[in-house]
Design a protein around this motif. Structure first.
Motif, PDB file in Angstrom:
ATOM      1  N   HIS A   1       0.843  -1.207   0.000  1.00  0.00           N
ATOM      2  CA  HIS A   1       0.000   0.000   0.000  1.00  0.00           C
ATOM      3  C   HIS A   1       0.875   1.252   0.000  1.00  0.00           C
ATOM      4  CE1 HIS A   1      -2.893   3.034   1.116  1.00  0.00           C
ATOM      5  NE2 HIS A   1      -2.182   3.298   2.197  1.00  0.00           N
ATOM      6  N   MET A   2       1.882   1.290   0.843  1.00  0.00           N
ATOM      7  CA  MET A   2       2.721   2.478   0.980  1.00  0.00           C
ATOM      8  C   MET A   2       3.529   2.776  -0.278  1.00  0.00           C
ATOM      9  SD  MET A   2       3.959   2.095   4.929  1.00  0.00           S
ATOM     10  CE  MET A   2       4.994   3.546   4.830  1.00  0.00           C
ATOM     11  N   MET A   3       3.824   1.757  -1.069  1.00  0.00           N
ATOM     12  CA  MET A   3       4.573   1.950  -2.309  1.00  0.00           C
ATOM     13  C   MET A   3       3.881   2.951  -3.224  1.00  0.00           C
ATOM     14  SD  MET A   3       5.706  -2.020  -3.073  1.00  0.00           S
ATOM     15  CE  MET A   3       5.383  -1.864  -4.803  1.00  0.00           C
ATOM     16  N   ARG A   4       2.576   3.009  -3.174  1.00  0.00           N
ATOM     17  CA  ARG A   4       1.805   3.891  -4.050  1.00  0.00           C
ATOM     18  C   ARG A   4       2.028   5.365  -3.731  1.00  0.00           C
ATOM     19  NH1 ARG A   4      -3.945   2.694  -3.362  1.00  0.00           N
ATOM     20  NH2 ARG A   4      -4.214   3.593  -5.413  1.00  0.00           N
ATOM     21  N   PHE A   5       2.563   5.671  -2.565  1.00  0.00           N
ATOM     22  CA  PHE A   5       2.708   7.054  -2.120  1.00  0.00           C
ATOM     23  C   PHE A   5       4.161   7.518  -2.080  1.00  0.00           C
ATOM     24  CE2 PHE A   5      -1.183   5.297  -0.510  1.00  0.00           C
ATOM     25  CZ  PHE A   5      -2.102   6.259  -0.892  1.00  0.00           C
ATOM     26  N   CYS A   6       5.037   6.756  -2.691  1.00  0.00           N
ATOM     27  CA  CYS A   6       6.441   7.138  -2.760  1.00  0.00           C
ATOM     28  C   CYS A   6       6.663   8.025  -3.977  1.00  0.00           C
ATOM     29  CB  CYS A   6       7.331   5.900  -2.848  1.00  0.00           C
ATOM     30  SG  CYS A   6       7.250   4.884  -1.365  1.00  0.00           S
ATOM     31  N   GLN A   7       7.505   9.039  -3.845  1.00  0.00           N
ATOM     32  CA  GLN A   7       7.762   9.972  -4.949  1.00  0.00           C
ATOM     33  C   GLN A   7       8.318   9.235  -6.161  1.00  0.00           C
ATOM     34  OE1 GLN A   7      10.296  12.340  -2.617  1.00  0.00           O
ATOM     35  NE2 GLN A   7       8.698  13.758  -1.981  1.00  0.00           N
ATOM     36  N   LYS A   8       9.269   8.354  -5.923  1.00  0.00           N
ATOM     37  CA  LYS A   8       9.769   7.494  -7.000  1.00  0.00           C
ATOM     38  C   LYS A   8       8.876   6.263  -6.989  1.00  0.00           C
ATOM     39  CE  LYS A   8      13.816   5.094  -8.697  1.00  0.00           C
ATOM     40  NZ  LYS A   8      15.208   4.746  -8.452  1.00  0.00           N
ATOM     41  N   ARG A   9       8.005   6.167  -7.962  1.00  0.00           N
ATOM     42  CA  ARG A   9       6.997   5.110  -7.988  1.00  0.00           C
ATOM     43  C   ARG A   9       7.650   3.730  -7.881  1.00  0.00           C
ATOM     44  NH1 ARG A   9       1.231   5.431  -8.252  1.00  0.00           N
ATOM     45  NH2 ARG A   9       0.628   3.285  -8.420  1.00  0.00           N
ATOM     46  N   LEU A  10       7.314   3.009  -6.846  1.00  0.00           N
ATOM     47  CA  LEU A  10       7.811   1.654  -6.658  1.00  0.00           C
ATOM     48  C   LEU A  10       6.774   0.677  -7.185  1.00  0.00           C
ATOM     49  CD1 LEU A  10       9.169   2.015  -3.026  1.00  0.00           C
ATOM     50  CD2 LEU A  10      10.480   2.089  -5.137  1.00  0.00           C
ATOM     51  N   TYR A  11       7.224  -0.403  -7.776  1.00  0.00           N
ATOM     52  CA  TYR A  11       6.296  -1.407  -8.294  1.00  0.00           C
ATOM     53  C   TYR A  11       6.966  -2.768  -8.265  1.00  0.00           C
ATOM     54  CZ  TYR A  11       9.050  -1.086 -12.547  1.00  0.00           C
ATOM     55  OH  TYR A  11      10.083  -1.103 -13.448  1.00  0.00           O
ATOM     56  N   GLY A  12       6.147  -3.792  -8.420  1.00  0.00           N
ATOM     57  CA  GLY A  12       6.666  -5.147  -8.481  1.00  0.00           C
ATOM     58  C   GLY A  12       6.619  -5.847  -7.143  1.00  0.00           C
TER      59      GLY A  12
ATOM     60  N   GLY B   1       5.819  11.283   8.081  1.00  0.00           N
ATOM     61  CA  GLY B   1       5.746  10.018   8.808  1.00  0.00           C
ATOM     62  C   GLY B   1       4.780   9.068   8.134  1.00  0.00           C
ATOM     63  N   PRO B   2       4.904   7.789   8.404  1.00  0.00           N
ATOM     64  CA  PRO B   2       4.042   6.795   7.755  1.00  0.00           C
ATOM     65  C   PRO B   2       2.699   6.597   8.462  1.00  0.00           C
ATOM     66  CG  PRO B   2       5.665   5.684   9.090  1.00  0.00           C
ATOM     67  CD  PRO B   2       5.961   7.161   9.198  1.00  0.00           C
ATOM     68  N   GLU B   3       2.454   7.297   9.560  1.00  0.00           N
ATOM     69  CA  GLU B   3       1.296   7.011  10.410  1.00  0.00           C
ATOM     70  C   GLU B   3      -0.045   7.086   9.688  1.00  0.00           C
ATOM     71  OE1 GLU B   3       4.750   7.851  12.736  1.00  0.00           O
ATOM     72  OE2 GLU B   3       3.780   9.164  11.281  1.00  0.00           O
ATOM     73  N   LYS B   4      -0.180   7.966   8.703  1.00  0.00           N
ATOM     74  CA  LYS B   4      -1.475   8.067   8.005  1.00  0.00           C
ATOM     75  C   LYS B   4      -1.786   6.814   7.185  1.00  0.00           C
ATOM     76  CE  LYS B   4       0.235  10.727   4.070  1.00  0.00           C
ATOM     77  NZ  LYS B   4       0.132  12.008   3.378  1.00  0.00           N
ATOM     78  N   HIS B   5      -0.802   5.958   6.989  1.00  0.00           N
ATOM     79  CA  HIS B   5      -1.006   4.715   6.236  1.00  0.00           C
ATOM     80  C   HIS B   5      -1.200   3.499   7.150  1.00  0.00           C
ATOM     81  CE1 HIS B   5      -0.045   6.883   2.617  1.00  0.00           C
ATOM     82  NE2 HIS B   5       1.051   7.337   3.192  1.00  0.00           N
ATOM     83  N   ALA B   6      -1.154   3.718   8.442  1.00  0.00           N
ATOM     84  CA  ALA B   6      -1.290   2.611   9.399  1.00  0.00           C
ATOM     85  C   ALA B   6      -2.669   1.982   9.305  1.00  0.00           C
ATOM     86  CB  ALA B   6      -1.038   3.107  10.822  1.00  0.00           C
ATOM     87  N   GLY B   7      -2.706   0.668   9.337  1.00  0.00           N
ATOM     88  CA  GLY B   7      -3.970  -0.061   9.360  1.00  0.00           C
ATOM     89  C   GLY B   7      -4.635  -0.266   8.016  1.00  0.00           C
ATOM     90  N   VAL B   8      -4.064   0.259   6.935  1.00  0.00           N
ATOM     91  CA  VAL B   8      -4.639   0.088   5.598  1.00  0.00           C
ATOM     92  C   VAL B   8      -4.006  -1.139   4.966  1.00  0.00           C
ATOM     93  CG1 VAL B   8      -4.970   1.112   3.324  1.00  0.00           C
ATOM     94  CG2 VAL B   8      -4.970   2.571   5.354  1.00  0.00           C
ATOM     95  N   LEU B   9      -4.832  -2.052   4.495  1.00  0.00           N
ATOM     96  CA  LEU B   9      -4.351  -3.306   3.919  1.00  0.00           C
ATOM     97  C   LEU B   9      -4.582  -3.317   2.413  1.00  0.00           C
ATOM     98  CD1 LEU B   9      -5.745  -5.675   6.651  1.00  0.00           C
ATOM     99  CD2 LEU B   9      -3.419  -4.802   6.431  1.00  0.00           C
ATOM    100  N   TYR B  10      -3.507  -3.407   1.665  1.00  0.00           N
ATOM    101  CA  TYR B  10      -3.575  -3.403   0.210  1.00  0.00           C
ATOM    102  C   TYR B  10      -4.401  -4.586  -0.282  1.00  0.00           C
ATOM    103  CZ  TYR B  10      -2.126  -3.342  -4.661  1.00  0.00           C
ATOM    104  OH  TYR B  10      -2.120  -3.290  -6.029  1.00  0.00           O
ATOM    105  N   GLY B  11      -5.288  -4.317  -1.199  1.00  0.00           N
ATOM    106  CA  GLY B  11      -6.096  -5.380  -1.786  1.00  0.00           C
ATOM    107  C   GLY B  11      -7.385  -5.649  -1.036  1.00  0.00           C
ATOM    108  N   LEU B  12      -7.464  -5.239   0.212  1.00  0.00           N
ATOM    109  CA  LEU B  12      -8.699  -5.412   0.970  1.00  0.00           C
ATOM    110  C   LEU B  12      -9.504  -4.117   1.023  1.00  0.00           C
ATOM    111  CD1 LEU B  12      -7.583  -7.575   4.027  1.00  0.00           C
ATOM    112  CD2 LEU B  12      -8.703  -8.307   1.918  1.00  0.00           C
ATOM    113  N   GLU B  13      -8.816  -2.982   1.029  1.00  0.00           N
ATOM    114  CA  GLU B  13      -9.498  -1.706   1.158  1.00  0.00           C
ATOM    115  C   GLU B  13      -9.283  -0.797  -0.044  1.00  0.00           C
ATOM    116  OE1 GLU B  13      -9.290  -0.041   5.234  1.00  0.00           O
ATOM    117  OE2 GLU B  13      -7.733  -1.558   5.428  1.00  0.00           O
ATOM    118  N   ILE B  14      -8.120  -0.892  -0.663  1.00  0.00           N
ATOM    119  CA  ILE B  14      -7.760   0.011  -1.748  1.00  0.00           C
ATOM    120  C   ILE B  14      -7.847  -0.734  -3.061  1.00  0.00           C
ATOM    121  CG2 ILE B  14      -5.930   1.488  -2.671  1.00  0.00           C
ATOM    122  CD1 ILE B  14      -7.025   2.408   0.052  1.00  0.00           C
ATOM    123  N   VAL B  15      -8.509  -0.141  -4.000  1.00  0.00           N
ATOM    124  CA  VAL B  15      -8.626  -0.762  -5.325  1.00  0.00           C
ATOM    125  C   VAL B  15      -7.786   0.001  -6.316  1.00  0.00           C
ATOM    126  CG1 VAL B  15     -10.201  -1.375  -7.184  1.00  0.00           C
ATOM    127  CG2 VAL B  15     -10.928  -1.530  -4.810  1.00  0.00           C
TER     128      VAL B  15
END
Length: 102
Positions: free
Chosen positions: A33-44, A88-102
């Protein structure tokens, strides 16, 4: 979660998250989930992300639980230091990729 509770996984997302918080606390982070919010787009997958972040596998081989867990932890630390230092990463806490974010 199944191993720790000796029960089937909850059927509803809200119940799953309740059990997750009870077992692991409020600060659960999903690197995918956090990869989506990195300035240098991470994938894979994990190995590709680790390579991009210049994080080396400390021990073991890919697809071994302990080795992958440690690499995930190091990738999270590197992401935090590179992309989430100010906010900080706190705003991304508790979010599970694939269950909540499409």
């Amino acid at each position: 979660m199944k191993i720790l509770t000796r029960r089937e996984l909850p059927g509803a997302l809200c119940e799953f998250k309740r059990v997750m918080r009870a077992l692991f606390g409020e600060c659960v982070y999903d690197v995918k989930h956090m990869m989506r919010f990195c300035q240098k787009r991470l994938y894979g997958g994990l190995d590709r992300v680790a390579l991009t972040l210049q994080v080396n596998r400390a021990v073991g081989k890919c697809h071994q639980a302990g080795s992958d867990s440690l690499l995930t932890w190091h990738a999270f630390q590197r992401m935090r230091d590179l992309y989430f230092l100010q906010d900080g990463p706190e705003k991304h806490a508790g979010v599970l990729y694939g269950l909540e974010i499409v």
